[in-house]
Design an enzyme around this catalytic site. Structure first.
Site, mmCIF file in Angstrom:
data_model
loop_
_atom_site.group_PDB
_atom_site.id
_atom_site.type_symbol
_atom_site.label_atom_id
_atom_site.label_comp_id
_atom_site.label_asym_id
_atom_site.label_seq_id
_atom_site.Cartn_x
_atom_site.Cartn_y
_atom_site.Cartn_z
ATOM 1 N N LEU A 24 -18.337 -27.664 -20.433
ATOM 2 C CA LEU A 24 -19.084 -27.121 -21.568
ATOM 3 C C LEU A 24 -19.054 -28.083 -22.751
ATOM 4 O O LEU A 24 -20.016 -28.171 -23.523
ATOM 5 C CB LEU A 24 -18.544 -25.742 -21.966
ATOM 6 N N ILE A 44 -7.860 -34.553 -23.376
ATOM 7 C CA ILE A 44 -6.893 -35.455 -22.738
ATOM 8 C C ILE A 44 -7.607 -36.277 -21.669
ATOM 9 O O ILE A 44 -7.112 -37.308 -21.246
ATOM 10 C CB ILE A 44 -5.678 -34.713 -22.117
ATOM 11 N N ALA A 45 -8.769 -35.819 -21.230
ATOM 12 C CA ALA A 45 -9.546 -36.551 -20.221
ATOM 13 C C ALA A 45 -10.452 -37.566 -20.919
ATOM 14 O O ALA A 45 -10.645 -37.516 -22.146
ATOM 15 C CB ALA A 45 -10.368 -35.572 -19.396
ATOM 16 N N ASN A 121 -14.138 -14.100 -20.252
ATOM 17 C CA ASN A 121 -14.288 -12.748 -19.673
ATOM 18 C C ASN A 121 -13.033 -12.336 -18.908
ATOM 19 O O ASN A 121 -12.867 -11.150 -18.617
ATOM 20 C CB ASN A 121 -15.529 -12.709 -18.778
ATOM 21 N N HIS A 122 -12.141 -13.289 -18.625
ATOM 22 C CA HIS A 122 -10.930 -12.933 -17.878
ATOM 23 C C HIS A 122 -9.889 -12.222 -18.750
ATOM 24 O O HIS A 122 -8.875 -11.752 -18.242
ATOM 25 C CB HIS A 122 -10.379 -14.165 -17.160
ATOM 26 N N TYR A 145 -4.220 -17.096 -17.115
ATOM 27 C CA TYR A 145 -5.290 -17.689 -17.923
ATOM 28 C C TYR A 145 -5.894 -16.636 -18.862
ATOM 29 O O TYR A 145 -6.020 -16.872 -20.081
ATOM 30 C CB TYR A 145 -6.340 -18.284 -16.971
ATOM 31 N N LYS A 149 -5.805 -16.368 -23.065
ATOM 32 C CA LYS A 149 -6.978 -16.199 -23.935
ATOM 33 C C LYS A 149 -6.804 -14.950 -24.813
ATOM 34 O O LYS A 149 -7.219 -14.938 -25.979
ATOM 35 C CB LYS A 149 -8.252 -16.110 -23.095
ATOM 36 N N SER A 175 -20.729 -19.962 -17.470
ATOM 37 C CA SER A 175 -21.703 -20.905 -18.024
ATOM 38 C C SER A 175 -21.841 -22.099 -17.085
ATOM 39 O O SER A 175 -21.003 -23.004 -17.078
ATOM 40 C CB SER A 175 -21.292 -21.332 -19.438
ATOM 41 N N ARG A 183 -22.164 -11.725 -8.658
ATOM 42 C CA ARG A 183 -21.381 -11.444 -9.877
ATOM 43 C C ARG A 183 -21.971 -12.176 -11.074
ATOM 44 O O ARG A 183 -22.101 -11.632 -12.174
ATOM 45 C CB ARG A 183 -19.918 -11.851 -9.653
HETATM 46 C C1 15L Z 1 -13.977 -18.807 -16.760
HETATM 47 O O1 15L Z 1 -13.319 -18.464 -17.722
HETATM 48 C C2 15L Z 1 -13.878 -20.175 -16.203
HETATM 49 O O2 15L Z 1 -13.584 -21.126 -17.196
HETATM 50 C C3 15L Z 1 -15.106 -20.604 -15.445
HETATM 51 O O3 15L Z 1 -14.776 -21.732 -14.652
HETATM 52 C C4 15L Z 1 -15.686 -19.494 -14.568
HETATM 53 O O4 15L Z 1 -14.938 -19.338 -13.443
HETATM 54 C C5 15L Z 1 -15.851 -18.223 -15.370
HETATM 55 O O5 15L Z 1 -14.708 -17.888 -16.094
HETATM 56 C C6 15L Z 1 -16.269 -17.003 -14.548
HETATM 57 O O6 15L Z 1 -15.652 -15.955 -14.693
HETATM 58 O O7 15L Z 1 -17.229 -17.115 -13.790
#
Ligand code: 15L
Length: 273
Positions: A24, A44-45, A121-122, A145, A149, A175, A183
Site C-alpha cells: 500500500l 526497513i525494506a 479489519n482483523h 496481528y 492493531k 486492498s 470474502r
Molecule cells: C490485512 O490486514 C492484511 O494486511 C492484508 O494482507 C489482507 O490479508 C487483509 O487484511 C484481508 O483481510 O484481506
C-alpha cells in the site's frame, strides 16, 4: 489510475509515510506526492531511489531514536508501517506495539497533530459474516496481528484524549488490485478508494479520534461507516464488476470452515505458531 481532479486543494509542507516500501505504501507514494511539498518515506525494506520532493529515511519502528528523528518537521503521518499479516507474537511486538508507541511519543514531542493509522479489519475478525457491525461495536481480534492493531487504536485514542493528536484509524479490508475471493467481494478496497480515504482523513477539518472501515462501495458489506461521515470519504469503486469472475472461481462455500464463517477469513485459523 490516479483520481483527477485532485481530491483536495489543501497542501501539506511535509507528509510522512511509514511502511512506504509495502504494497500500500508503494501505491500511495506517487499519489500522496501530489499533495505535499516534501514526502518523507520510511521503511526497513528497500525504498528505491528518491524522486523529486521525496526524502528516504530507512528506520525500524522499534528504534526509538530513529522514529523520533523521523517525525521532526512533519505535518501529518500516514502510518502503514509494521507487520501486516498474522505472525508469532514476538514478531508483532517490536514493530506493531513498541513501534506504534514510539510513533505517537515522537508525534507528541514534535507537535504532529494528525495521523492516519492503518488499522485492520482483523481488529473485528471474529464477528461473523452474517453480522453488520459498526466501529462502536466491541473489538474481537482474530489473532496477534489484530490484537496489535486494537492496541494501536486504543493508544491513538489515549494520545487524542491526553494530547489532542487527532487520528483516523482505518480498519482496512482487502486492498488489492482486485478482489481475490468471495470474502473480498465484501472487504475489497480499491487503490483509488484507498487514496480517496487517506486524503479525506488528512484533509477533514476535525476528526478527533475516528475509527472507520476501509472498503469500497461494495454491494455486499459487513461494515457500517455511518459514524465516520464527518471524514468525507466517498468511495467511487465497487467489487461488483469482479463478481462473475470471482464466483466462477469459487462456486461453493463450506460453511463449516471458520474462514467462511468469520469476517477475518483465513486469519481466524492461523497459528498456533
Ligand atoms: C490485512 O490486514 C492484511 O494486511 C492484508 O494482507 C489482507 O490479508 C487483509 O487484511 C484481508 O483481510 O484481506
Amino acid at each position: 489510475m490516479i483520481p483527477t481532479p485532485p481530491l483536495t486543494t489543501l497542501r501539506w509542507k511535509r507528509l510522512l509515510v511509514t511502511g512506504a516500501a509495502g504494497a500500500l505504501g508503494r501505491e500511495l507514494r506517487p499519489r500522496l506526492k501530489a499533495y505535499c511539498d516534501a514526502l518523507r518515506l520510511s521503511d526497513i525494506a528497500d525504498l528505491g531511489s528518491a524522486a523529486a520532493g521525496e526524502e528516504l529515511r530507512p528506520a525500524a519502528l522499534e528504534d526509538k531514536a530513529a522514529v523520533h528523528a523521523l517525525l521532526e518537521g512533519v505535518e501529518a503521518v500516514v502510518h502503514l508501517g509494521g507487520v501486516s499479516v498474522e505472525k508469532p507474537f514476538d514478531v508483532i511486538l517490536p514493530a506493531n506495539i513498541v513501534g506504534v508507541f514510539n510513533l505517537y511519543e515522537a508525534a507528541r514531542e514534535h507537535g504532529v497533530k494528525r495521523v492516519v493509522f492503518a488499522s485492520s479489519n482483523h481488529v473485528t475478525g471474529f464477528y461473523r459474516q452474517d453480522e453488520t457491525i459498526s466501529p462502536q461495536d466491541p473489538v474481537r481480534p482474530d489473532g496477534y496481528y489484530g490484537l496489535s492493531k486494537a492496541f494501536g487504536e486504543n493508544l491513538s485514542r489515549f494520545y487524542f484524549d491526553r494530547y489532542g493528536i487527532e487520528t483516523v484509524c482505518v480498519r482496512i479490508g482487502s486492498s488489492f488490485p482486485e478482489p481475490k475471493d468471495r470474502r473480498m467481494l465484501a472487504t475489497w478496497l480499491s487503490f483509488d478508494d484507498l487514496e480517496r480515504l487517506v486524503v479525506a482523513a488528512l484533509a477533514a477539518p476535525a476528526v478527533g479520534h475516528t475509527v472507520m472501515f476501509g472498503m469500497s462501495d461494495n454491494r455486499l458489506t459487513w461494515w457500517d461507516n455511518t459514524s465516520a461521515r464527518h471524514v468525507g470519504y466517498r468511495p467511487q469503486d465497487s467489487s461488483e464488476p469482479f463478481r462473475p469472475a470471482v464466483e466462477a472461481r469459487q462456486q461453493r462455500i463450506d460453511l463449516s470452515d471458520p474462514a467462511a464463517i468469520f469476517q477475518g477469513g483465513g486469519f481466524v485459523k492461523q497459528g498456533p505458531f
